[in-house]
Scaffold this motif. Sequence first.
Motif, PDB file in Angstrom:
ATOM      1  N   UNK A   7      25.632  -4.718  21.474  1.00 44.49           N
ATOM      2  CA  UNK A   7      26.630  -4.406  22.500  1.00 44.49           C
ATOM      3  C   UNK A   7      25.980  -3.738  23.699  1.00 44.49           C
ATOM      4  N   UNK A   8      26.426  -4.167  24.853  1.00 49.49           N
ATOM      5  CA  UNK A   8      25.811  -3.693  26.073  1.00 49.49           C
ATOM      6  C   UNK A   8      26.760  -2.795  26.854  1.00 49.49           C
ATOM      7  N   UNK A   9      26.187  -1.793  27.511  1.00 48.29           N
ATOM      8  CA  UNK A   9      26.956  -0.972  28.432  1.00 48.29           C
ATOM      9  C   UNK A   9      26.153  -0.775  29.706  1.00 48.29           C
ATOM     10  N   UNK A  34      25.013   1.797  32.140  1.00 51.41           N
ATOM     11  CA  UNK A  34      24.873   3.251  32.121  1.00 51.41           C
ATOM     12  C   UNK A  34      25.174   3.836  33.491  1.00 51.41           C
ATOM     13  N   UNK A  45      32.057  10.951  32.120  1.00 57.15           N
ATOM     14  CA  UNK A  45      32.443   9.635  31.585  1.00 57.15           C
ATOM     15  C   UNK A  45      32.967   9.740  30.169  1.00 57.15           C
ATOM     16  N   UNK A  46      32.321  10.564  29.371  1.00 59.05           N
ATOM     17  CA  UNK A  46      32.797  10.755  28.003  1.00 59.05           C
ATOM     18  C   UNK A  46      34.237  11.245  28.030  1.00 59.05           C
ATOM     19  N   UNK A  47      34.511  12.201  28.884  1.00 62.04           N
ATOM     20  CA  UNK A  47      35.864  12.737  28.936  1.00 62.04           C
ATOM     21  C   UNK A  47      36.847  11.681  29.402  1.00 62.04           C
ATOM     22  N   UNK A  62      36.576   8.377  29.091  1.00 60.94           N
ATOM     23  CA  UNK A  62      36.795   7.363  28.059  1.00 60.94           C
ATOM     24  C   UNK A  62      37.631   7.919  26.921  1.00 60.94           C
ATOM     25  N   UNK A  63      37.433   9.206  26.594  1.00 59.48           N
ATOM     26  CA  UNK A  63      38.216   9.732  25.467  1.00 59.48           C
ATOM     27  C   UNK A  63      39.650  10.029  25.833  1.00 59.48           C
ATOM     28  N   UNK A  68      34.151   0.953  29.265  1.00 58.21           N
ATOM     29  CA  UNK A  68      34.433   0.847  27.839  1.00 58.21           C
ATOM     30  C   UNK A  68      35.665   0.021  27.540  1.00 58.21           C
ATOM     31  N   UNK A  70      39.684  19.132  31.036  1.00 60.41           N
ATOM     32  CA  UNK A  70      39.965  18.455  32.304  1.00 60.41           C
ATOM     33  C   UNK A  70      41.040  19.220  33.065  1.00 60.41           C
ATOM     34  N   UNK A 125      37.629  18.450  25.275  1.00 60.46           N
ATOM     35  CA  UNK A 125      36.672  17.739  24.435  1.00 60.46           C
ATOM     36  C   UNK A 125      35.588  18.706  24.003  1.00 60.46           C
ATOM     37  N   UNK A 178      24.637   9.941  26.396  1.00 61.07           N
ATOM     38  CA  UNK A 178      24.718   8.498  26.628  1.00 61.07           C
ATOM     39  C   UNK A 178      24.966   7.746  25.325  1.00 61.07           C
ATOM     40  N   UNK A 180      28.592   7.885  24.724  1.00 64.60           N
ATOM     41  CA  UNK A 180      29.349   6.929  25.539  1.00 64.60           C
ATOM     42  C   UNK A 180      29.333   5.563  24.872  1.00 64.60           C
ATOM     43  N   UNK A 181      28.171   5.157  24.417  1.00 69.08           N
ATOM     44  CA  UNK A 181      28.074   3.834  23.795  1.00 69.08           C
ATOM     45  C   UNK A 181      28.895   3.777  22.511  1.00 69.08           C
ATOM     46  N   UNK A 240      31.569   5.595  21.742  1.00 68.22           N
ATOM     47  CA  UNK A 240      32.998   5.593  22.024  1.00 68.22           C
ATOM     48  C   UNK A 240      33.442   4.252  22.587  1.00 68.22           C
ATOM     49  N   UNK A 241      32.565   3.619  23.405  1.00 70.03           N
ATOM     50  CA  UNK A 241      33.004   2.346  23.980  1.00 70.03           C
ATOM     51  C   UNK A 241      32.955   1.199  22.994  1.00 70.03           C
ATOM     52  N   UNK A 242      31.996   1.240  22.090  1.00 67.09           N
ATOM     53  CA  UNK A 242      31.752   0.031  21.306  1.00 67.09           C
ATOM     54  C   UNK A 242      32.132   0.120  19.839  1.00 67.09           C
ATOM     55  N   UNK A 250      36.570  11.419  20.413  1.00 65.93           N
ATOM     56  CA  UNK A 250      37.550  10.771  21.269  1.00 65.93           C
ATOM     57  C   UNK A 250      38.683  10.141  20.484  1.00 65.93           C
TER      58      UNK A 250
END
Lengths: 240, 240
Positions: free
Chosen positions: A69-71, A73, A141-143, A145-146, A189, B65, B71, B139, B142-143, B145-147, B189
């Motif tokens: 899986x690709x993201x 960055x 970004x983490x925040x 996405x969550x 995501x 936030x 988080x 990072x 992030x991956x 959580x997204x994938x 998340x």
Amino acid sequence: MAAVDRSLVANLPMFAGLSPAEQDELLREARSIRYPKDTAVFDQGAEAARFFLLLHGHLRVEKTTSQGQQSVVRYVSAGELFGVAQAMNLTHYPATAVAAVDSIALAWPSSSWQRLIVKYPSLAASALQTVGSRLQDTQARVMEISNEQVEQRVAHALLRLAKQAGRKVDTGVEIDFPISRQDIAEMTGTTLHTVSRVLSAWENEGLVEGGRQRIILRDAHRLHALAEGEEAIQSRKRSS
Amino acid sequence: MAAVDRSLVANLPMFAGLSPAEQDELLREARSIRYPKDTAVFDQGAEAARFFLLLHGHLRVEKTTSQGQQSVVRYVSAGELFGVAQAMNLTHYPATAVAAVDSIALAWPSSSWQRLIVKYPSLAASALQTVGSRLQDTQARVMEISNEQVEQRVAHALLRLAKQAGRKVDTGVEIDFPISRQDIAEMTGTTLHTVSRVLSAWENEGLVEGGRQRIILRDAHRLHALAEGEEAIQSRKRSS
DNA sequence: CAGGGAGCTTGAGCTGGCGCAATCTCCGGC
DNA sequence: GCCGGAGATTGCGCCAGCTCAAGCTCCCTG
């Protein structure tokens, strides 16, 4: 190995604290390299032989998991330091950097890093700040996405891209390099399909204006409202 | 302002390159401060007046936030540098650090940072590495959580926690500080409820063993398989 | 200027995990 | 030893967004 003129870089923060002579000396150790669109500057997993400063163009930095899986960055813009893996004690690049448009970068051998930061402490400070602000971005970004809905995340991503690489055009602000729906999906995501639906909806409302690998923000203000969750969302729901 | 004995810190990477005399001098500028469980070391948004080295205990770093969503950014263990906001040119702390257990930290005034890194370059290198590996971790998150599916993310989180702060007990590896389902939810998340369901299921399978703010990994190997997506998931589905 | 392919759009249906809500349990304080 | 409350569990219904699938459009190449 073209000689690099000091004027190209003199007003970057990284070079700010240095005398012209020092700037010249630093530049003498670097090579300037051209990367045509879609070529890789370095590949994830490759030995981190060099670190770079982007002089011109835009790079897409992407990371692939062992499962394929690709993201995306981040995107690198001109003036930024990148590929400083070695500074964080990594022996291999943790991601791949690909030229999104024809680009030019300065490259130094990683082996010089230790010596250079002793000689030019502002280099270490620069690197620390670069990495630091990258960390801030990634945590943001983490925040996102969550905690946020897809729409908000896409809005945030577009606004960030526009800020970083926006070019004013008559109908709004255009993102200054080719970027596909797939890329945006990988930044936020989500999936290509969902991004496409979101952008189509926004296009109908006059918020954005798109095309093949092109996006223009027409109403940054309303996008911002959307990103912050102030639901102007209702309007669209009813109109369907 | 207790005097700090050099022996406490001498074998941390941060101090590795320094002579005993230099170590003493660095330590002289620091204060040692005790933080009882559940007290904050610093608050998100507060002016970054100091930077720290954790001597003993565990901290939970959390970010909220503007919309109030929280988080857990990470956990800090003994020996780690933290609160180095100033080094990345931030004037305010970007997150809150709370003692998860009674903890002790060394604190230096942020204003000394510039002077100290010039005098002790290994400090800058340390900071760069600290921030760098934090960036890698973020990072990776992030991956994930997204994938990944929720189960995989929770498995990853537990394994990481166990690695960082695992304590061997007779039935497996226990995470060495109180951590609630809510905390895990905020790291991955997801929601408290989903985490609870996942852990209950795992407990039935003998993968983990839990309790109020306690988690013991009984079968790190199978958890690892789960985390990597090698679906041993089927078994549970059938048995329900 | 025709053909092919990459990028995009759109529909239809399904589902993981979230929201809500009720209940339970354990720990600490009095 | 009892009570209050924080933490945890569990059931149920629902929907945002994913998956699968089909077709379209524009651009580039030859």
